[in-house]
Scaffold this motif. Structure first.
Motif, mmCIF file in Angstrom:
data_model
loop_
_atom_site.group_PDB
_atom_site.id
_atom_site.type_symbol
_atom_site.label_atom_id
_atom_site.label_comp_id
_atom_site.label_asym_id
_atom_site.label_seq_id
_atom_site.Cartn_x
_atom_site.Cartn_y
_atom_site.Cartn_z
ATOM 1 N N ASP A 111 -3.471 14.098 0.348
ATOM 2 C CA ASP A 111 -2.336 14.076 -0.571
ATOM 3 C C ASP A 111 -1.300 13.044 -0.134
ATOM 4 O O ASP A 111 -0.679 12.366 -0.975
ATOM 5 C CB ASP A 111 -1.691 15.458 -0.654
ATOM 6 C CG ASP A 111 -2.563 16.464 -1.392
ATOM 7 O OD1 ASP A 111 -3.471 16.030 -2.129
ATOM 8 O OD2 ASP A 111 -2.339 17.675 -1.223
ATOM 9 N N TYR A 112 -1.106 12.932 1.166
ATOM 10 C CA TYR A 112 -0.177 11.950 1.739
ATOM 11 C C TYR A 112 -0.569 10.543 1.300
ATOM 12 O O TYR A 112 0.239 9.791 0.747
ATOM 13 C CB TYR A 112 -0.238 12.099 3.259
ATOM 14 C CG TYR A 112 0.603 11.164 4.092
ATOM 15 C CD1 TYR A 112 1.859 11.559 4.546
ATOM 16 C CD2 TYR A 112 0.128 9.912 4.482
ATOM 17 C CE1 TYR A 112 2.620 10.729 5.362
ATOM 18 C CE2 TYR A 112 0.888 9.076 5.295
ATOM 19 C CZ TYR A 112 2.134 9.490 5.726
ATOM 20 O OH TYR A 112 2.877 8.661 6.535
ATOM 21 N N TRP A 113 -1.833 10.181 1.526
ATOM 22 C CA TRP A 113 -2.282 8.830 1.202
ATOM 23 C C TRP A 113 -2.394 8.611 -0.294
ATOM 24 O O TRP A 113 -2.120 7.507 -0.794
ATOM 25 C CB TRP A 113 -3.606 8.540 1.904
ATOM 26 C CG TRP A 113 -3.400 8.143 3.326
ATOM 27 C CD1 TRP A 113 -3.644 8.892 4.442
ATOM 28 C CD2 TRP A 113 -2.890 6.882 3.788
ATOM 29 N NE1 TRP A 113 -3.316 8.176 5.568
ATOM 30 C CE2 TRP A 113 -2.856 6.944 5.191
ATOM 31 C CE3 TRP A 113 -2.462 5.729 3.150
ATOM 32 C CZ2 TRP A 113 -2.405 5.884 5.975
ATOM 33 C CZ3 TRP A 113 -2.005 4.662 3.915
ATOM 34 C CH2 TRP A 113 -1.985 4.750 5.313
ATOM 35 N N ARG A 114 -2.784 9.634 -1.042
ATOM 36 C CA ARG A 114 -2.878 9.486 -2.493
ATOM 37 C C ARG A 114 -1.504 9.144 -3.075
ATOM 38 O O ARG A 114 -1.375 8.247 -3.926
ATOM 39 C CB ARG A 114 -3.421 10.759 -3.127
ATOM 40 C CG ARG A 114 -3.629 10.644 -4.635
ATOM 41 C CD ARG A 114 -4.225 11.917 -5.222
ATOM 42 N NE ARG A 114 -5.595 12.121 -4.757
ATOM 43 C CZ ARG A 114 -5.962 13.061 -3.894
ATOM 44 N NH1 ARG A 114 -5.051 13.882 -3.357
ATOM 45 N NH2 ARG A 114 -7.215 13.195 -3.532
ATOM 46 N N THR A 115 -0.481 9.802 -2.582
ATOM 47 C CA THR A 115 0.871 9.552 -3.077
ATOM 48 C C THR A 115 1.327 8.146 -2.721
ATOM 49 O O THR A 115 1.873 7.413 -3.559
ATOM 50 C CB THR A 115 1.850 10.584 -2.488
ATOM 51 O OG1 THR A 115 1.426 11.896 -2.854
ATOM 52 C CG2 THR A 115 3.265 10.348 -2.990
ATOM 53 N N ILE A 116 1.106 7.748 -1.479
ATOM 54 C CA ILE A 116 1.550 6.425 -1.036
ATOM 55 C C ILE A 116 0.829 5.317 -1.799
ATOM 56 O O ILE A 116 1.466 4.395 -2.343
ATOM 57 C CB ILE A 116 1.328 6.265 0.477
ATOM 58 C CG1 ILE A 116 2.274 7.180 1.262
ATOM 59 C CG2 ILE A 116 1.527 4.802 0.903
ATOM 60 C CD1 ILE A 116 1.961 7.264 2.734
ATOM 61 N N LEU A 117 -0.488 5.385 -1.860
ATOM 62 C CA LEU A 117 -1.244 4.292 -2.456
ATOM 63 C C LEU A 117 -1.060 4.211 -3.965
ATOM 64 O O LEU A 117 -1.073 3.120 -4.544
ATOM 65 C CB LEU A 117 -2.727 4.433 -2.106
ATOM 66 C CG LEU A 117 -3.058 4.285 -0.618
ATOM 67 C CD1 LEU A 117 -4.536 4.544 -0.367
ATOM 68 C CD2 LEU A 117 -2.660 2.908 -0.086
ATOM 69 N N ALA A 118 -0.860 5.353 -4.609
ATOM 70 C CA ALA A 118 -0.677 5.359 -6.062
ATOM 71 C C ALA A 118 0.696 4.860 -6.473
ATOM 72 O O ALA A 118 0.874 4.397 -7.611
ATOM 73 C CB ALA A 118 -0.904 6.761 -6.610
ATOM 74 N N THR A 119 1.666 4.949 -5.564
ATOM 75 C CA THR A 119 3.041 4.564 -5.919
ATOM 76 C C THR A 119 3.481 3.280 -5.229
ATOM 77 O O THR A 119 4.664 2.952 -5.229
ATOM 78 C CB THR A 119 4.019 5.700 -5.563
ATOM 79 O OG1 THR A 119 3.940 5.986 -4.160
ATOM 80 C CG2 THR A 119 3.691 6.957 -6.344
ATOM 81 N N LYS A 150 6.616 10.938 8.367
ATOM 82 C CA LYS A 150 6.682 11.866 7.242
ATOM 83 C C LYS A 150 6.562 11.109 5.921
ATOM 84 O O LYS A 150 6.878 9.925 5.822
ATOM 85 C CB LYS A 150 7.996 12.644 7.281
ATOM 86 C CG LYS A 150 8.122 13.566 8.487
ATOM 87 C CD LYS A 150 9.444 14.323 8.467
ATOM 88 C CE LYS A 150 9.559 15.270 9.670
ATOM 89 N NZ LYS A 150 10.868 15.987 9.673
ATOM 90 N N LEU A 151 6.100 11.819 4.898
ATOM 91 C CA LEU A 151 5.828 11.190 3.615
ATOM 92 C C LEU A 151 7.069 10.539 3.017
ATOM 93 O O LEU A 151 6.998 9.404 2.522
ATOM 94 C CB LEU A 151 5.252 12.220 2.631
ATOM 95 C CG LEU A 151 4.958 11.691 1.225
ATOM 96 C CD1 LEU A 151 3.952 10.550 1.261
ATOM 97 C CD2 LEU A 151 4.452 12.819 0.334
ATOM 98 N N ASP A 152 8.201 11.225 3.055
ATOM 99 C CA ASP A 152 9.398 10.638 2.449
ATOM 100 C C ASP A 152 9.816 9.355 3.161
ATOM 101 O O ASP A 152 10.252 8.382 2.513
ATOM 102 C CB ASP A 152 10.548 11.641 2.411
ATOM 103 C CG ASP A 152 10.949 12.160 3.782
ATOM 104 O OD1 ASP A 152 10.169 12.006 4.744
ATOM 105 O OD2 ASP A 152 12.059 12.733 3.900
ATOM 106 N N GLU A 153 9.641 9.313 4.467
ATOM 107 C CA GLU A 153 9.961 8.099 5.210
ATOM 108 C C GLU A 153 8.958 6.988 4.901
ATOM 109 O O GLU A 153 9.329 5.817 4.789
ATOM 110 C CB GLU A 153 9.978 8.393 6.714
ATOM 111 C CG GLU A 153 11.053 9.370 7.145
ATOM 112 C CD GLU A 153 10.945 9.682 8.637
ATOM 113 O OE1 GLU A 153 11.358 8.831 9.446
ATOM 114 O OE2 GLU A 153 10.436 10.767 8.970
ATOM 115 N N ALA A 154 7.683 7.353 4.766
ATOM 116 C CA ALA A 154 6.668 6.364 4.421
ATOM 117 C C ALA A 154 6.954 5.753 3.060
ATOM 118 O O ALA A 154 6.852 4.527 2.873
ATOM 119 C CB ALA A 154 5.286 7.006 4.437
ATOM 120 N N LEU A 155 7.324 6.577 2.104
ATOM 121 C CA LEU A 155 7.626 6.067 0.764
ATOM 122 C C LEU A 155 8.846 5.152 0.780
ATOM 123 O O LEU A 155 8.890 4.145 0.054
ATOM 124 C CB LEU A 155 7.838 7.226 -0.199
ATOM 125 C CG LEU A 155 6.594 8.067 -0.502
ATOM 126 C CD1 LEU A 155 6.955 9.286 -1.330
ATOM 127 C CD2 LEU A 155 5.538 7.233 -1.208
#
Length: 256
Positions: free
Chosen positions: A210-218, A173-178
């Motif tokens: 959106d998942y990857w955009r958020t991860i890579l941008a942050t 999940k995105l929150d776990e990835a972040l």
């Protein structure tokens, strides 16, 4: 805007010849390729390494070498053979696996972990003599199968020339990835990019844009100072057309 640039792992197309992969990467407007050491450029095959290097040079593709060296199962002498191949290939980075492949990190004792760290430290120091970086695969059933184990390992290695990769476990999940990238991002060189669910079913990258955009941008600031690549891996149905679509999506994600 992300500081990652788009690339490709050739394990995506194991049955495809190197020349066709290079043509496909160029058509997809990718700038880097990580060559698989178990199929396209085997360790010790200097002819394959040199011919592949020429293909990439003509197409202005930066090169990484995806070896399957796995210390401590593989000793320094095995790594040196892979390093020699990486140098002939013109690779600026060599990927290795931390610990015995197929073994969970929880199964290692303290002494075994120290042995792995010591072996990787020696490999990183040897690679540094040739201006080649070493990056550790971030993968289930290795010593980087959890974020905490990966952090402990990279800190125990304590070699400036050794870094981590990052990729999400299928279905993460995105929150776990972040949380993961915040925890270890300072040590990360490159990432492997794909869209899988927890059952390893593959989907177009657009479904996870959106998942990857958020991860890579942050992604946190890293001690890595060279060019940084987000490398596509394992597209839907192993289809070249799917790669072209995913590459276009990745370009949009990276705002290039």
């Amino acid at each position: 805007m992300s500081n990652f640039e788009p690339g490709l792992c050739t394990v995506t197309f194991r049955k495809m010849p190197a020349a066709r992969i290079v043509d496909l990467a160029a058509e997809a407007r990718l700038v880097a390729i990580e060559w698989a050491g178990d199929v396209h450029v085997p360790p010790g095959d200097m002819a394959a390494a040199r011919s592949t290097a020429r293909l990439c040079e003509r197409n202005h593709l930066t090169i990484s070498y995806g070896s399957y060296v796995a210390p401590p199962t593989d000793e320094l002498s095995v790594f040196m053979g892979a390093l020699e191949t990486a140098i002939a290939l013109g690779a600026s980075n060599i990927r290795i696996w931390p610990g015995t492949r197929g073994r969970d990190s929880r199964d290692y004792g303290a002494g075994e972990r120290r042995a792995v760290a010591d072996a990787i430290r020696d490999m990183g120091a040897e690679a540094a003599r040739h201006d080649v970086t070493v990056s550790l695969e971030y993968h289930p059933q290795s010593l980087t199968d959890t974020t905490e184990s990966a952090r402990r390992l990279i800190e125990a290695i304590a070699e400036d020339n050794v870094y981590l990769y990052w990729q999400p476990r299928p279905g993460l999940k995105l929150d776990e990835a972040l949380t993961e990238v915040a925890h270890i991002g300072q040590h990360v060189s490159h990432v492997h990019v794909f869209a899988w669910d927890r059952n390893r079913n593959r989907f177009p990258l657009a479904s996870a844009a959106d998942y990857w955009r958020t991860i890579l941008a942050t992604f946190p600031v890293s001690r890595w100072t060279r060019r940084r690549f987000a490398m596509l891996e394992f597209v839907t149905n192993d289809d070249p057309a799917a790669l072209l679509e995913d590459a276009a999506t990745l370009e949009r994600i990276l705002n290039r």
